[in-house]
Design an enzyme around this catalytic site. Structure first.
Site, mmCIF file in Angstrom:
data_model
loop_
_atom_site.group_PDB
_atom_site.id
_atom_site.type_symbol
_atom_site.label_atom_id
_atom_site.label_comp_id
_atom_site.label_asym_id
_atom_site.label_seq_id
_atom_site.Cartn_x
_atom_site.Cartn_y
_atom_site.Cartn_z
ATOM 1 N N HIS A 17 70.659 -14.709 33.209
ATOM 2 C CA HIS A 17 70.150 -16.059 32.969
ATOM 3 C C HIS A 17 70.684 -16.540 31.619
ATOM 4 O O HIS A 17 70.779 -15.757 30.665
ATOM 5 C CB HIS A 17 68.616 -16.037 32.974
ATOM 6 C CG HIS A 17 67.995 -17.388 32.828
ATOM 7 N ND1 HIS A 17 67.892 -18.027 31.612
ATOM 8 C CD2 HIS A 17 67.443 -18.216 33.746
ATOM 9 C CE1 HIS A 17 67.300 -19.195 31.788
ATOM 10 N NE2 HIS A 17 67.018 -19.334 33.080
ATOM 11 N N ASP A 19 69.538 -18.120 29.047
ATOM 12 C CA ASP A 19 68.715 -17.803 27.880
ATOM 13 C C ASP A 19 68.730 -16.313 27.576
ATOM 14 O O ASP A 19 68.694 -15.891 26.417
ATOM 15 C CB ASP A 19 67.271 -18.265 28.091
ATOM 16 C CG ASP A 19 67.146 -19.773 28.191
ATOM 17 O OD1 ASP A 19 67.975 -20.478 27.582
ATOM 18 O OD2 ASP A 19 66.232 -20.250 28.893
ATOM 19 N N LYS A 20 68.779 -15.497 28.630
ATOM 20 C CA LYS A 20 68.779 -14.045 28.427
ATOM 21 C C LYS A 20 70.129 -13.542 27.922
ATOM 22 O O LYS A 20 70.187 -12.539 27.197
ATOM 23 C CB LYS A 20 68.389 -13.343 29.728
ATOM 24 C CG LYS A 20 66.906 -13.424 30.007
ATOM 25 C CD LYS A 20 66.158 -12.602 28.994
ATOM 26 C CE LYS A 20 64.786 -13.133 28.701
ATOM 27 N NZ LYS A 20 64.216 -12.618 27.470
ATOM 28 N N GLU A 45 70.298 -16.256 15.953
ATOM 29 C CA GLU A 45 70.102 -17.163 17.089
ATOM 30 C C GLU A 45 71.440 -17.387 17.796
ATOM 31 O O GLU A 45 72.490 -17.463 17.155
ATOM 32 C CB GLU A 45 69.548 -18.516 16.621
ATOM 33 C CG GLU A 45 68.329 -18.413 15.710
ATOM 34 C CD GLU A 45 67.087 -17.962 16.437
ATOM 35 O OE1 GLU A 45 67.077 -18.011 17.682
ATOM 36 O OE2 GLU A 45 66.122 -17.559 15.756
ATOM 37 N N GLU A 58 70.598 -15.829 9.760
ATOM 38 C CA GLU A 58 70.684 -15.168 8.474
ATOM 39 C C GLU A 58 70.705 -13.653 8.646
ATOM 40 O O GLU A 58 69.972 -13.115 9.474
ATOM 41 C CB GLU A 58 69.477 -15.538 7.593
ATOM 42 C CG GLU A 58 69.362 -17.021 7.295
ATOM 43 C CD GLU A 58 68.761 -17.790 8.460
ATOM 44 O OE1 GLU A 58 69.314 -18.868 8.797
ATOM 45 O OE2 GLU A 58 67.780 -17.326 9.051
ATOM 46 N N LYS A 173 66.503 -15.612 39.180
ATOM 47 C CA LYS A 173 65.105 -15.828 38.783
ATOM 48 C C LYS A 173 64.211 -15.360 39.923
ATOM 49 O O LYS A 173 64.555 -15.520 41.092
ATOM 50 C CB LYS A 173 64.833 -17.313 38.513
ATOM 51 C CG LYS A 173 65.663 -17.913 37.405
ATOM 52 C CD LYS A 173 65.391 -19.398 37.229
ATOM 53 C CE LYS A 173 64.089 -19.642 36.510
ATOM 54 N NZ LYS A 173 63.903 -21.084 36.172
ATOM 55 N N PHE A 238 74.211 -21.047 45.371
ATOM 56 C CA PHE A 238 74.012 -20.773 43.947
ATOM 57 C C PHE A 238 75.202 -19.934 43.495
ATOM 58 O O PHE A 238 75.101 -18.725 43.305
ATOM 59 C CB PHE A 238 72.688 -20.052 43.737
ATOM 60 C CG PHE A 238 72.327 -19.765 42.291
ATOM 61 C CD1 PHE A 238 73.085 -20.239 41.230
ATOM 62 C CD2 PHE A 238 71.196 -19.010 41.998
ATOM 63 C CE1 PHE A 238 72.741 -19.961 39.915
ATOM 64 C CE2 PHE A 238 70.841 -18.718 40.691
ATOM 65 C CZ PHE A 238 71.607 -19.205 39.649
ATOM 66 N N ASP A 246 74.137 -23.855 33.227
ATOM 67 C CA ASP A 246 73.057 -24.388 32.396
ATOM 68 C C ASP A 246 73.154 -23.751 31.018
ATOM 69 O O ASP A 246 73.472 -22.568 30.894
ATOM 70 C CB ASP A 246 71.700 -24.060 33.042
ATOM 71 C CG ASP A 246 70.544 -24.832 32.428
ATOM 72 O OD1 ASP A 246 70.812 -25.737 31.614
ATOM 73 O OD2 ASP A 246 69.388 -24.531 32.763
ATOM 74 N N ALA A 247 72.887 -24.503 29.982
ATOM 75 C CA ALA A 247 72.978 -23.970 28.626
ATOM 76 C C ALA A 247 71.872 -22.954 28.368
ATOM 77 O O ALA A 247 70.798 -22.996 28.971
ATOM 78 C CB ALA A 247 72.898 -25.105 27.606
ATOM 79 N N ARG A 252 63.892 -18.736 24.348
ATOM 80 C CA ARG A 252 63.290 -19.769 25.196
ATOM 81 C C ARG A 252 62.461 -19.203 26.342
ATOM 82 O O ARG A 252 61.893 -19.960 27.116
ATOM 83 C CB ARG A 252 64.374 -20.689 25.782
ATOM 84 C CG ARG A 252 64.558 -21.930 24.963
ATOM 85 C CD ARG A 252 65.154 -23.073 25.757
ATOM 86 N NE ARG A 252 66.355 -22.743 26.475
ATOM 87 C CZ ARG A 252 67.314 -23.651 26.723
ATOM 88 N NH1 ARG A 252 67.196 -24.882 26.284
ATOM 89 N NH2 ARG A 252 68.379 -23.298 27.420
ATOM 90 N N LYS A 253 62.395 -17.888 26.473
ATOM 91 C CA LYS A 253 61.662 -17.291 27.587
ATOM 92 C C LYS A 253 60.528 -16.399 27.070
ATOM 93 O O LYS A 253 60.379 -15.252 27.468
ATOM 94 C CB LYS A 253 62.634 -16.492 28.476
ATOM 95 C CG LYS A 253 63.547 -17.397 29.313
ATOM 96 C CD LYS A 253 62.744 -18.138 30.367
ATOM 97 C CE LYS A 253 63.594 -19.079 31.203
ATOM 98 N NZ LYS A 253 63.935 -20.321 30.477
ATOM 99 N N LYS A 273 65.338 -10.838 15.830
ATOM 100 C CA LYS A 273 64.559 -10.731 14.599
ATOM 101 C C LYS A 273 64.327 -9.265 14.227
ATOM 102 O O LYS A 273 63.876 -8.478 15.071
ATOM 103 C CB LYS A 273 63.205 -11.420 14.767
ATOM 104 C CG LYS A 273 63.321 -12.923 15.009
ATOM 105 C CD LYS A 273 61.952 -13.552 15.230
ATOM 106 C CE LYS A 273 62.093 -15.047 15.497
ATOM 107 N NZ LYS A 273 60.782 -15.682 15.775
ATOM 108 N N LYS A 277 59.928 -9.276 10.529
ATOM 109 C CA LYS A 277 59.408 -10.532 11.088
ATOM 110 C C LYS A 277 58.225 -10.202 11.989
ATOM 111 O O LYS A 277 58.371 -9.626 13.062
ATOM 112 C CB LYS A 277 60.473 -11.259 11.902
ATOM 113 C CG LYS A 277 61.480 -12.064 11.090
ATOM 114 C CD LYS A 277 62.447 -11.225 10.321
ATOM 115 C CE LYS A 277 63.571 -12.043 9.713
ATOM 116 N NZ LYS A 277 64.435 -11.212 8.846
ATOM 117 N N ASP A 279 56.497 -11.992 13.857
ATOM 118 C CA ASP A 279 56.589 -12.570 15.198
ATOM 119 C C ASP A 279 56.884 -11.475 16.214
ATOM 120 O O ASP A 279 56.354 -11.480 17.326
ATOM 121 C CB ASP A 279 57.716 -13.611 15.267
ATOM 122 C CG ASP A 279 57.264 -14.993 14.851
ATOM 123 O OD1 ASP A 279 56.047 -15.200 14.738
ATOM 124 O OD2 ASP A 279 58.124 -15.847 14.623
#
Length: 393
Positions: A17, A19-20, A45, A58, A173, A238, A246-247, A252-253, A273, A277, A279
């Protein structure tokens, strides 16, 4: 009293995918820096689109010459990730896509708040709230919808890469609607799978025939019935997949990465990260604590929330919720988990052994519900804190 009979849905996305793809590259960059220096700082990122990958953020190493050297390796790291995922499409090929590296040195102002100095312990890399969750409805102590949605795509990826299902592409998906009776998962009312395929002539029915045996293999017996609705490639063809279709963007997931919507989320993404961090590291710690609470038999379900301030070492708050399933008061669990391990950023990293190159494997198929590995991967899935939590209650 919570509802006992209902249907709950979660989705997963494959390693191909868009994003992945970005999560994988960001975490592979992190691993490369941690392999060089366990205290490396990384906030990486990635953005991907047709024939292009852009990497920014960074990074920091104590040796500036090594930092420049590793910055120069980032392009090859990205290409290796894309190759392993399996992209050789005309408009997104691991060897020909354009890769732009915009990584730069970590801000000195952030570093001064995070680094230990004098009598000051290492502080949190940012403010924020993090949640961990566990439930006894599956052996992995994960919610069933997300656990099995991941399992489907992981099995299809294995079949694709082994050549058993070579006609499938990397992008996919899945989505499962799981029926609960008396609070326990008992079956699947609907199953959605959209998977890229390399043969344009294949129909949705033919794709279903290919994937059905793998899906049946990973789901509990009896969960698929004649009443289960199947939606396999419901839009038809598909063929164009991944960043060409798709970008993609790192982070994002976040619901796919955690509990599929069955538990709260603090909003912070994980991939790219380093473990200063919170998060990432505190979300892992919260899962570790919640899982050990459930494994200890102190609750059937448990949510743990932690909160932090940038540059401050100790958590600002610890909150537990067992949804009425607890064998002891929730306040007692809050006290017990705070005594069972240090929840400072350094304490979390050292307890869970997080300063290792163990993160690229987390980028797809969930950060939780996986088996701990001998090299320290998925250490937050261990249940070795059970005795300490019981003793502290």
């Amino acid at each position: 009293m919570s509802r006992q009979n209902y249907t709950f849905t979660s989705e997963s996305v494959s390693e191909g995918h868009p994003d992945k793809v970005c999560d994988r590259i960001s975490d592979a960059v992190l691993d490369a820096f941690l392999a060089e220096e366990p205290e490396a700082r990384v906030a990486c990122e990635t953005f991907a689109t047709t024939n292009r990958v852009v990497i920014g953020g960074e990074v920091g190493l104590s040796d500036q010459d090594k930092l420049r050297d590793y910055m120069g390796r980032v392009e090859q790291i990205a290409r290796d990730c894309i190759k392993d995922i399996g992209y050789t499409q005309e408009k997104f090929h691991w060897n020909t896509c354009e890769i732009t590296n915009l990584l730069h040195e970590q801000s000195a102002h952030i570093a001064q708040g995070v680094d230990a100095s004098g009598n000051k312990d290492e502080g949190a890399g940012d403010q924020g709230i993090m949640f961990g969750y566990a439930t006894d409805e599956t052996p992995a102590l994960m919610p069933a919808p997300i656990q099995y949605a991941h399992a489907i795509l992981r099995r299809l990826a294995e079949a694709r890469k082994s050549g058993e299902a070579a006609m499938l592409g990397p992008d996919a998906k899945s989505q499962l609607s799981v029926q609960y009776r008396d609070g326990k998962p008992v079956g699947i009312s609907s199953l959605v799978l959209s998977t890229q395929h390399l043969d344009e002539s294949l129909t949705s029915n033919q794709i279903r025939e290919i994937v059905a045996p793998y899906i049946t293999e990973v789901l509990p017996d009896g969960w698929l019935t004649d009443e289960t609705e199947w939606h396999v490639n419901p839009t038809g063809k598909f063929v164009i997949g991944g960043p060409d279709g798709d970008a993609g963007l790192t982070g994002r997931k976040i619901i796919v990465d955690t509990y599929g919507g069955a538990a709260p989320h603090g909003g912070g993404a994980f991939s790219g990260k380093d473990p200063t961090k919170v998060d990432r590291s505190a979300a892992y710690a919260a899962r570790y604590l919640a899982k050990n609470v459930v494994a200890a038999g102190l609750a059937k379900r448990c949510t743990i929330q932690l909160s932090y301030a940038i540059g401050v070492s100790k958590p600002l708050s610890i909150y537990a919720d067992t949804f009425g399933s607890g064998q002891v008061p929730d306040a007692a669990i809050e006290k017990a988990v705070s005594e069972a391990m240090s929840l400072t950023p350094r304490g979390i990293r050292e307890h869970l052994g997080m300063n290792k190159p163990i993160y690229a494997r987390t980028a797809a198929y969930g950060h939780f519900g996986r088996s701990p590995s001998d090299d320290g991967g998925f250490s937050w899935e261990r249940t070795d804190l059970v005795d300490a939590i019981k003793a502290a209650v």
